[in-house]
Enzyme design. Structure first.
Site, PDB file in Angstrom:
ATOM      1  N   GLU A 241       0.815  -1.219   0.000  1.00  0.00           N
ATOM      2  CA  GLU A 241       0.000   0.000   0.000  1.00  0.00           C
ATOM      3  C   GLU A 241       0.853   1.275   0.000  1.00  0.00           C
ATOM      4  O   GLU A 241       0.831   2.054   0.950  1.00  0.00           O
ATOM      5  CB  GLU A 241      -0.993  -0.044   1.172  1.00  0.00           C
TER       6      GLU A 241
ATOM      7  N   GLU B 162      -4.456  -8.627  -1.536  1.00  0.00           N
ATOM      8  CA  GLU B 162      -4.803  -8.714  -0.112  1.00  0.00           C
ATOM      9  C   GLU B 162      -6.252  -8.285  -0.024  1.00  0.00           C
ATOM     10  O   GLU B 162      -6.610  -7.222  -0.524  1.00  0.00           O
ATOM     11  CB  GLU B 162      -3.914  -7.771   0.702  1.00  0.00           C
TER      12      GLU B 162
END
Ligand SMILES: *[C@@H]1O[C@H](CO)[C@@H](O)[C@H](O)[C@H]1NC(C)=O
Ligand SMILES: *[C@@H]1O[C@H](CO)[C@@H](O)[C@H](O)[C@H]1NC(C)=O
Length: 551
Positions: free
Chosen positions: A230, A349
């Site tokens: 991220e 994810e």
């Protein structure tokens, strides 16, 4: 019968051009290759199914349902020893083939710090018994770790709330345990490297990654790689800003390092593991693809439906919430089409709720609706792999709880693995009000390891408050159905919060640490009525569907 969804299989068969097709007295051709099935209209909600058994519409990776272990498990390295538990290994094995992604927020704070000298290393190599049974975690240590993990979770949670992440040093132990766990379970390990090691000109400092790759190569560990987690929130997490274009260059550099290794020359590299695309995250993804698309084998992003601290039971059953995934998938698909056509797209994810999951929801029966719908919708719309956060460890969205017992989503995943093949077929349910949102259906070829060719599996769930009746007409006249209906062990709305699930009426519970309960279906003869009860998830294997697409 007002409150019960009936999946009525009426078994009359039609012959067109010599081959048997789905149909009944209402059948008419709607679209080329498809069949429109109209249904009895005597109930509140009437559903038509539009399906096509003649062609494979999409094909996903055989490891489509995959799992993650969050890197927070390594924040204190001794917790990685939990992966030596026989029980976890046994439970994991039932989910293979799958990828195991090791990554998460902490991955960008992890530094490989070898502990062993060369000499020690050789001793370890000599002692290492590759047999999976030999690698056993002593029961007393397992007990201790499980106990300590409860407190460790609190520490990790506090760190997350304050967004203060400590540098984590990890040694050979972490890699060794991950690798041997993956081998024993039949998983393909993906290791997430730290992208926040930067040089003064803000490019990636690859020196630590090199050291780690060299170690893994020396042990002949077959595995693949990611870089960074991220990146859209690096500024919040670490006060460092990395744009997509730069990240793409960093990936290109990693690919070059891999290409210099005989072992990793041809292994996978996946990224950029950007959070759910919106605002500037979209720019990161775009910039990344422009400079880094050639370096990667699949484009990864993360998806959560809701915020774990701010959600409710209603969200978990809300068809609009479930449909929000479709918008995101299409958005990313568009971007990939533009910047890097044909590149495979994965959820690197994903789970129900971010922030560690929603306590009391993400680990209970109701989470199954988000999970199964994500698998169904994702396969249909363009995802090739979906990696579930997490197999075991952090948060409340785990498949295996802190006592190492399987949760409802674990059982759902095992059934999915056994029953569902990678071939996606076309199906859509329409009600008299348009597309049915509350009764959700997906169709795949049945898994050929479990069923003979031609069999299909209808994945369905009931989110409906209104009674509905689906007449799912004629299959081959001789066809039988294997039904796998999952419900909470408790009736009604209370049951949605339960951590126990029933399969065809029997509560699923391990017999012992290496024995499953009976996971077989109920075989129904042709012309039986199938009931899909309130709040239920189901797989119906149409054993003799003789689908041309599944031959
Ligand atoms: C589906 O579940 C709802 C609860 O949301 C229940 O009221 C209804 O009876 C069920 N419908 C069918 C058609 O089974
Ligand atoms: C990269 O990091 C290593 C320490 O891990 C350091 O020795 C080296 O000087 C760094 N290189 C650059 C270019 O910053």
């Amino acid at each position: 019968m007002k409150s019960v969804l009936l999946l009525v299989l009426s078994f009359c068969s039609y012959r067109t051009g010599g081959s048997r097709v789905w149909g009944d007295r209402y059948f008419n051709r709607s679209s080329p290759g498809g069949l429109q099935l109209d249904l009895d209209l005597d109930l509140d909600l009437d559903l038509d199914l539009d399906l096509d058994l003649s062609v494979v519409f999409r094909r996903v990776d055989p490891r489509f349902l995959s799992v993650t272990i969050d890197s927070s498990l390594a924040a204190q390295e001794r917790f990685m020893l939990l992966l030596g538990s026989q029980k976890i290994k046994f439970l994991a094995e039932a989910l293979s083939p799958a990828f195991l992604r090791f990554g998460g927020t902490r991955q960008d704070f992890m530094v490989f710090t070898p502990q062993r000298s060369r000499q020690e290393q050789q001793k370890v190599e000599l002692a290492a018994d590759e047999s999976c049974d030999a690698m056993q975690l002593p029961w007393w240590l397992e007990q201790q770790l499980k106990q300590d993990w409860v407190q460790q979770q609190q520490i990790l949670m506090t760190e997350e709330l304050q967004r203060k992440y400590h540098r984590i040093q990890f040694s050979e132990l972490t890699v060794d345990l991950l690798h041997s766990f993956s081998i024993c379970a039949g998983f393909d390990l993906i290791f997430g490297l730290n992208a926040l090691l930067r040089t003064s000109d803000n490019s990636w400092n690859s020196s630590n990654a090199r050291t780690l790759l060299q170690y893994c190569e020396s042990r002949r560990y077959s595995m693949s790689w990611e870089l960074g987690n991220e990146p859209n929130s690096y500024e919040k997490k670490a006060g460092i800003r990395v744009d997509g274009y730069q990240l793409g260059l960093d990936f290109t550099r990693l690919r070059k390092i891999m290409s210099e290794s005989t072992l990793y020359r041809d292994t996978g590299l996946y990224g950029p593991d950007v959070g759910q695309p919106r605002d500037h995250r979209t720019d990161i993804m775009k910039g990344f693809l422009q400079s880094g698309a050639k370096a990667i084998d699949a484009c990864t992003w993360h998806h959560y439906y809701v915020n774990g601290r701010d959600t409710s039971l209603e969200d978990f059953l809300d068809p609009d919430v479930l449909d929000s995934l479709a918008l995101k998938i299409n958005e990313v698909l568009e971007m990939i089409k533009l910047e890097s056509p044909g590149k495979s797209m994965w959820l690197g994810e994903t789970s129900s709720a971010y922030g560690g999951g929603a306590v009391g929801l993400s680990d209970t029966f109701v989470a199954g609706f988000m999970w199964l719908d994500k698998l169904g919708l994702g396969a249909k719309l363009g995802l090739d792999v979906v990696m579930r956060q997490v197999l075991v460890g952090s948060g409340s969205y785990h498949l295996i709880d802190e006592d190492l017992n399987p949760l409802p989503d674990y059982w759902l995943s095992v059934l999915y693995k056994r029953l569902v093949g990678p071939e996606v077929l076309k199906i859509q349910a329409f009600s008299n009000f348009g597309r049915s949102k509350r009764v959700r259906v997906y169709l795949h070829c049945a898994n050929k390891k479990s069923y003979s060719s031609g069999a299909v599996v209808l994945i369905s769930m009931n989110l409906s408050k209104k009674p509905a009746r689906i007449s799912l007409p004629a299959l081959a006249s001789s066809s039988t159905v294997d039904a796998f209906v999952l419900q909470s062990d408790q009736p009604g709305e209370e049951g949605l919060y339960s951590r126990w699930v029933k399969l065809n009426g029997a509560v699923l519970k391990l017999v012992d640490d290496k024995t499953f309960p009976d996971l077989g279906g109920v075989r129904l003869p042709p012309a039986e009525h199938l009931q899909l009860p309130a709040y239920s998830l189901a797989f119906f294997v149409l054993v003799d569907a003789k689908a041309a697409a599944c031959r």
